[in-house]
Structures are given as structure tokens and as C-alpha cells.
Design a protein around this motif. Structure first.
Motif, short mmCIF file in Angstrom:
data_model
loop_
_atom_site.label_atom_id
_atom_site.label_comp_id
_atom_site.label_asym_id
_atom_site.label_seq_id
_atom_site.Cartn_x
_atom_site.Cartn_y
_atom_site.Cartn_z
N ARG A 10 29.15 56.53 49.73
CA ARG A 10 28.53 56.30 51.04
C ARG A 10 29.43 56.74 52.19
NH1 ARG A 10 24.70 51.02 51.40
NH2 ARG A 10 23.89 50.99 49.27
N SER A 11 30.74 56.60 52.01
CA SER A 11 31.66 56.94 53.09
C SER A 11 32.20 58.35 53.00
CB SER A 11 32.83 55.94 53.12
OG SER A 11 33.48 55.89 51.86
N GLY A 12 31.88 59.07 51.93
CA GLY A 12 32.32 60.46 51.79
C GLY A 12 33.79 60.62 51.49
N VAL A 13 34.36 59.65 50.78
CA VAL A 13 35.77 59.74 50.40
C VAL A 13 35.87 59.51 48.90
CG1 VAL A 13 36.54 58.92 52.67
CG2 VAL A 13 36.21 57.28 50.81
N SER A 14 37.08 59.62 48.38
CA SER A 14 37.28 59.40 46.95
C SER A 14 37.43 57.92 46.65
CB SER A 14 38.53 60.15 46.48
OG SER A 14 39.69 59.55 47.04
N PRO A 15 37.14 57.52 45.41
CA PRO A 15 37.39 56.13 45.02
C PRO A 15 38.83 55.70 45.23
CG PRO A 15 35.99 57.20 43.39
CD PRO A 15 36.47 58.27 44.32
N ALA A 16 39.77 56.64 45.05
CA ALA A 16 41.18 56.32 45.27
C ALA A 16 41.44 55.96 46.72
CB ALA A 16 42.05 57.50 44.85
N THR A 17 40.76 56.66 47.64
CA THR A 17 40.92 56.34 49.06
C THR A 17 40.39 54.95 49.37
OG1 THR A 17 40.78 58.68 49.70
CG2 THR A 17 40.27 57.04 51.40
N VAL A 18 39.24 54.61 48.78
CA VAL A 18 38.70 53.27 48.97
C VAL A 18 39.69 52.23 48.46
CG1 VAL A 18 36.86 51.67 48.34
CG2 VAL A 18 36.32 54.05 48.85
N SER A 19 40.29 52.49 47.30
CA SER A 19 41.27 51.54 46.74
C SER A 19 42.48 51.40 47.65
CB SER A 19 41.72 52.02 45.36
OG SER A 19 40.64 51.99 44.44
N ARG A 20 42.93 52.52 48.25
CA ARG A 20 44.08 52.42 49.15
C ARG A 20 43.74 51.60 50.39
NH1 ARG A 20 45.16 57.80 47.36
NH2 ARG A 20 43.98 58.70 49.11
N VAL A 21 42.52 51.76 50.90
CA VAL A 21 42.11 50.94 52.03
C VAL A 21 42.09 49.47 51.63
CG1 VAL A 21 40.19 50.39 53.58
CG2 VAL A 21 40.77 52.78 53.13
N MET A 22 41.58 49.20 50.44
CA MET A 22 41.51 47.83 49.96
C MET A 22 42.89 47.22 49.75
SD MET A 22 38.30 47.03 49.72
CE MET A 22 38.45 45.56 48.75
N ASN A 23 43.89 48.08 49.47
CA ASN A 23 45.24 47.60 49.20
C ASN A 23 46.14 47.64 50.43
OD1 ASN A 23 44.80 47.07 46.45
ND2 ASN A 23 45.06 49.23 45.94
N GLY A 24 45.57 48.06 51.58
CA GLY A 24 46.35 48.08 52.80
C GLY A 24 47.37 49.19 52.87
N SER A 25 47.16 50.26 52.14
CA SER A 25 48.11 51.36 52.16
C SER A 25 48.03 52.12 53.47
CB SER A 25 47.82 52.32 50.99
OG SER A 25 48.59 53.49 51.10
N GLY A 26 49.19 52.54 53.97
CA GLY A 26 49.23 53.31 55.21
C GLY A 26 49.02 54.79 54.99
N SER A 27 48.76 55.21 53.76
CA SER A 27 48.64 56.64 53.45
C SER A 27 47.23 57.17 53.66
CB SER A 27 49.07 56.90 52.01
OG SER A 27 48.26 56.16 51.10
N VAL A 28 46.35 56.37 54.26
CA VAL A 28 44.99 56.80 54.52
C VAL A 28 44.86 57.15 56.00
CG1 VAL A 28 42.55 56.12 54.44
CG2 VAL A 28 44.15 55.27 52.71
N THR A 29 44.24 58.28 56.30
CA THR A 29 44.07 58.66 57.70
C THR A 29 43.15 57.68 58.40
OG1 THR A 29 42.16 60.07 57.26
CG2 THR A 29 44.36 61.08 57.10
#
Length: 334
Positions: A10-29
Motif C-alpha cells: 500500500r505504501s510502495g516500499v519494501s517489507p524491509a523498509t516497513v520493518s525498519r520503520v517499525m523498529n525505529g531505524s534511522g536508515s529510512v528516508t
């Protein structure tokens, strides 16, 4: 409940990106992160499906970069909250310097149901994270880009102080002021002046001059504040003032220390604010003080936060937590 894969599609990103957002990673734009969060909001805040699926029973305590000067008041609020938490709910003291992305991630993962905020300032990053996390401030605070939020009761405290001094027969008033990072502090000063003005009285105001680089007395050492008192109040010894309002208990304690050091005989009648026994112990004659009700404030804040966690429409911060200041009389002159 949606899966990580469905949110990614739905958001047009990879599952890994969703996981990084969920984990609070700063490596997501920022753009991708906002798209993921927007999808979650469109789904009504529903979190991705995870094993276990139990709802968080943790409420976080977050101290901002400019905490209250009175640590005793903080402890009173937190102790009351700890004693009033409902069964199965936990208070979690969050680490200093935690990133807003991590707060958001903990909430998305179901590890953090809501937040109590303590301090006098926030940041743009924290403001963005708080759009998605139920929270309540435990004190007055500055908010980026908007007017300060001053908890109701501060101005009334100043008015109570003026009435107390007038009722005690004082006629020559002095208001002790200082730069402060607490937006509630000027409210107490304004209330004191207004009450005297409404009765045709005036007061002298002494503003403490702090050392360079000190935006508020809260971050000054005791010696620095005493030096400012020495420079600002040379006329106490001649008895030209008989009633004084000190809007914060720490200032009051240091003022009494100055009295003792200089052996001031003609002391004015003093009324203080915050009712912190740790500061007032041993002061003679004991000053009157105004209790701003930290326990009552904490009780109302807890009720409001649980309302917000349950999904009810939040009240404004300055309306959600209303306290009624109470005067604690001091020693009157013979």
C-alpha cells in the motif's frame, strides 16, 4: 489486521523498509517513513499482525531536555502515578536521549501505549512523533512554533500570594523575578501584579540578572543565584519592604540563606510557591507557600491519558489538567 507485506504494498516500499520503520531505524528516508505511517493512519492506527498480539500495558515517562527545576515536584508526581496505576499497567522510565523515531516505533510495535511528558520544551521531531502517540504533559511547556501551554492555576497562585500579604497588613510589596524556562513562572508573576493592581496597589519588581549563557535560573548553581540576589537586593536591610513574593521554592530557600549570611534583621513577610517541604525545612520565620497540587495534577493527567489511550477525543492540555492552588500559611510576625 494487516501484515507487513500488505503495508509495504500500500505504501510502495519494501517489507524491509516497513520493518525498519517499525523498529525505529534511522536508515529510512523521511518520505518513505511518512508513507508507511500514513498507511497505518489510513488503517485507523492498526498495527501489523505479529505473534502474541497482546496490547501494550506500558506507559512511558519521558523527561525532556529542560526538566523542571524542582526535582522534588517531579518525584511527587511520579510517586503518585506509580501508586495510582491500574492493575496490569506499568510505568516505564524511558532512557535519556531516546530518539523520537524509537518512541514511535515502540508504539507501533505495541510496546508503548502512551506517554507522560515532563519538562518545559519539545522539538519538531518529538512533535511529529506525538501526532501518533497518546500523551499528556505533566507541567507547563513551550511548544515549537506555537504559544506556550500554561497549566491553569499558575496565575491564580500569584493572586493568592498577593491576597495573603495584603491580609497580613503588608503595604510595601516586592516581587522577586528571574528568567525562567518554565512558561508557568511568568503566569504566577502576572497574577500577583494583577491582584495588587485590582486593589489600587503597586509593587516593586526585582529581576535577577543571571550569568551569560543561562537562559533560566533552573540551570544556575546555588552560588550563581545567591550572587544575583546580592546584586539585586541591597535595600533589604533598611526595612523598605514588608511583603515579598518569591514564585519558586528554590529561590525562596536561597533568599533565606542570604538573610542569614547578612544577618538581616528587618525581614519582609515572604510567600513562596510550589510547597516543597524539602526546601522549606528549617526556614525561620517559616514562609507561607502555595501548593500547586502536584498529586492532584498527576491524578487528572492519568485519567486524561487513559482516555486518550482508549481512543476518546483528547482535551486540550491546558484544559485536561486543571489544579486549584491552596495556601499553606507561614509564620506571621508577632
Amino acid at each position: 489486521m494487516p501484515t507487513v507485506k500488505e503495508i509495504a504494498e500500500r505504501s510502495g516500499v519494501s517489507p524491509a523498509t516497513v520493518s525498519r520503520v517499525m523498529n525505529g531505524s534511522g536508515s529510512v528516508t523521511a518520505g518513505k517513513r511518512e508513507r508507511v505511517l500514513a498507511v497505518l493512519e489510513a488503517l485507523g492506527g492498526t498495527r501489523p499482525q505479529r505473534r502474541g498480539g497482546s496490547r501494550s500495558m506500558n506507559i512511558g515517562i519521558l523527561l525532556s531536555d529542560s526538566p523542571e527545576s524542582d526535582s522534588h515536584a517531579i518525584l511527587q508526581k511520579l510517586a503518585f502515578l506509580a501508586g495510582q496505576m491500574r492493575q496490569h499497567w506499568n510505568l516505564l522510565l524511558l532512557p535519556a536521549g531516546i530518539l523520537p523515531q524509537e518512541l514511535e516505533a515502540r508504539h507501533l510495535r505495541g510496546e508503548l501505549a502512551g506517554l507522560f511528558l515532563v519538562g518545559h520544551a519539545d522539538s519538531p521531531e518529538l512533535i511529529r512523533a506525538l501526532r501518533r502517540i497518546p500523551y499528556v504533559w505533566l507541567n507547563s511547556h513551550h511548544s515549537c512554533g506555537t504559544d506556550p501551554t500554561v497549566l491553569m492555576g499558575n496565575e491564580f497562585a500569584g493572586r493568592i500570594a498577593a491576597r495573603y500579604l495584603k491580609d497580613a497588613g503588608c503595604s510595601r510589596f516586592l516581587l522577586l523575578s528571574a528568567p525562567s524556562r518554565n512558561p508557568g513562572f511568568p503566569g504566577r508573576i502576572a497574577g500577583f501584579r494583577f491582584e495588587l493592581f485590582s486593589h489600587g496597589e503597586t509593587c516593586e519588581t526585582v529581576e535577577l540578572r543571571l550569568p551569560p549563557g543561562r537562559p533560566g535560573f533552573e540551570i544556575c548553581t546555588d552560588d550563581e543565584i545567591e550572587q544575583a540576589l546580592d546584586a539585586a537586593l541591597p535595600h533589604f536591610e533598611n526595612g523598605t519592604v514588608d511583603g515579598l513574593f518569591s514564585p519558586e521554592e528554590r529561590l525562596t530557600a536561597l533568599l533565606y540563606r542570604r538573610f542569614a549570611r547578612r544577618r538581616t534583621a528587618a525581614r519582609p513577610l515572604v510567600v513562596s510557591c510550589n510547597h516543597t517541604p524539602e526546601y522549606l525545612t528549617g526556614l525561620h520565620p517559616r514562609p507561607a507557600t502555595i501548593d500547586l497540587g502536584p498529586r492532584m495534577l498527576a491524578e487528572l493527567a492519568l485519567k486524561e491519558l487513559l482516555r486518550r489511550i482508549s481512543g476518546e477525543t483528547p482535551r486540550a492540555d491546558h484544559v485536561a489538567v486543571i489544579v486549584t492552588p491552596q495556601l499553606i500559611p507561614g509564620d506571621l510576625p508577632d
